[in-house]
Motif scaffolding. Structure first.
Motif, short mmCIF file in Angstrom:
data_model
loop_
_atom_site.label_atom_id
_atom_site.label_comp_id
_atom_site.label_asym_id
_atom_site.label_seq_id
_atom_site.Cartn_x
_atom_site.Cartn_y
_atom_site.Cartn_z
N ARG A 118 0.82 -1.22 0.00
CA ARG A 118 0.00 0.00 0.00
C ARG A 118 0.86 1.28 0.00
O ARG A 118 0.59 2.23 -0.73
N ARG A 119 1.87 1.30 0.86
CA ARG A 119 2.70 2.52 0.97
C ARG A 119 3.46 2.80 -0.31
O ARG A 119 3.73 3.95 -0.63
N TRP A 120 3.80 1.75 -1.04
CA TRP A 120 4.49 1.95 -2.32
C TRP A 120 3.50 2.50 -3.34
O TRP A 120 3.85 3.35 -4.15
N GLU A 121 2.26 1.99 -3.27
CA GLU A 121 1.22 2.51 -4.18
C GLU A 121 0.94 3.98 -3.88
O GLU A 121 0.65 4.77 -4.78
N GLU A 122 1.04 4.34 -2.60
CA GLU A 122 0.83 5.74 -2.23
C GLU A 122 1.95 6.62 -2.79
O GLU A 122 1.72 7.74 -3.23
N TRP A 123 3.16 6.08 -2.78
CA TRP A 123 4.29 6.81 -3.36
C TRP A 123 4.06 7.00 -4.87
O TRP A 123 4.28 8.09 -5.40
N VAL A 124 3.62 5.93 -5.54
CA VAL A 124 3.30 6.01 -6.97
C VAL A 124 2.23 7.08 -7.20
O VAL A 124 2.36 7.94 -8.08
N GLY A 125 1.19 7.04 -6.36
CA GLY A 125 0.09 8.00 -6.49
C GLY A 125 0.57 9.44 -6.41
O GLY A 125 0.12 10.30 -7.17
N MET A 126 1.52 9.68 -5.51
CA MET A 126 2.04 11.05 -5.34
C MET A 126 2.82 11.52 -6.57
O MET A 126 2.99 12.72 -6.78
N CYS A 127 3.32 10.58 -7.37
CA CYS A 127 4.07 10.94 -8.57
C CYS A 127 3.11 11.25 -9.73
O CYS A 127 3.54 11.77 -10.76
N LEU A 128 1.84 10.87 -9.59
CA LEU A 128 0.91 10.99 -10.72
C LEU A 128 0.19 12.34 -10.72
O LEU A 128 0.11 13.01 -9.70
#
Ligand code: GDP
Length: 282
Positions: free
Chosen positions: A272-282
């Motif tokens: 989840r936390r990695w997906e949140e990091w990805v989300g912040m890049c989008l």
């Protein structure tokens, strides 16, 4: 007036074609293949599509979806009551992940070559948004593994440093942040993310020092023409990811997680936390 503009905004963000690319790097055995397989499985669960299986031997490009509850950088204030959430659930945000094989000699050349190609792309469809560098946090206690992992990461970061410097003068290059995905936190023997950060920083510092020393020895007789670049520039100060961000603007985050194992409580589904990091890049 406003409602129409909003409508167009949502239509464009939500229904845009998959054009956000992430590159997955890291040594063999870190969990890259398992991670892409998991992301695909999660995505196909959401869309009822079957997913393919991978081996660690080939480089693959998969299109996956971001869970609708993960905030994105362009829409970071999505709340549970936000109507855009429903829209996102129906039409989830997609991104693409390129997995690279991590085998010995292949990995550095292939991984860096891939990084080079993706980061230099002028086509918005293939533009690189971020690098996920995966590490096996249970394997870093081994000196050789730590050295190997840190060397690879050093080379990735030095490439991004050179890229950031070259772009700063005339044409603006967009930042490519790095996520060090501290994987296998489910294992008893895993180092916590803070210790992973410290170990990698200390090892990269050692690598920098031996590189500088090698250069000094080699230039004993001849004048050095081009100043060879040192990661993080400031060689007086010990290397840290903070120094790198400060000196060159390359941002590195170390975030724990687990592709396998049951970490629902602590890590919220493990990735989840990695997906949140990805989300912040989008
Ligand atoms: P790659 O070489 O980076 O693609 O690594 P793989 O995806 O092939 O994973 C290497 C091994 O680590 C496999 O046996 C995986 O099942 C295992 N693995 C991957 N992620 C995790 C994790 O989070 N926890 C544990 N315990 N094992 C993992």
């Amino acid at each position: 007036g406003v409602p129409i503009a909003l409508h167009i905004f949502f239509f464009q963000t939500v229904a845009s074609p998959p054009s956000s690319n992430f590159l997955l790097l890291g040594p063999s055995g870190a969990g890259k293949t398992a991670f892409t397989t998991l992301l695909e499985a999660k995505s196909s669960l959401a869309s009822n599509k079957s997913h393919s299986t991978h081996t660690s031997q080939q480089s693959t490009l998969v299109t996956v979806t971001l869970p609708p509850t993960v905030p994105t950088g362009s829409n970071r204030y999505r709340s549970v009551n936000d109507p855009s959430l429903k829209e996102a659930a129906r039409n989830p945000i997609k991104y693409r992940v390129r997995d690279t094989p991590g085998h010995g000699k292949l990995r550095a050349s292939q991984g860096i070559a891939e990084l080079q190609a993706m980061s230099q792309s002028k086509d918005i469809k293939t533009r690189l948004r971020g690098v996920v560098f995966m590490v096996d946090t249970a394997a870093l206690v081994d000196e050789a593994t730590l050295r190997d992992t840190a060397t690879y990461l050093h080379d990735v970061l030095l490439f991004l440093q050179k890229r950031a410097k070259n772009g700063s003068s005339s044409k603006r290059t967009t930042d490519i942040p790095v996520l060090v995905a501290a994987n296998k936190q489910d294992l008893f023997t895993a180092l916590p993310p803070g210790a992973v950060r410290e170990k990698l920083e200390a090892e990269i510092d050692r690598i920098r020092k031996s590189k500088t020393k090698g250069l000094l020895d080699a230039s004993a007789d001849t004048e050095l023409e081009d100043e060879e670049e040192i990661l993080g520039n400031d060689e007086q100060e010990a290397f840290s990811f903070k120094l790198l961000e400060h000196e060159v603007g390359v941002k590195v985050d170390v975030v724990g997680g687990a592709v396998k194992g049951d970490l629902q409580e602590e890590f919220g589904s493990g990735v989840r936390r990695w997906e949140e990091w990805v989300g912040m890049c989008l």
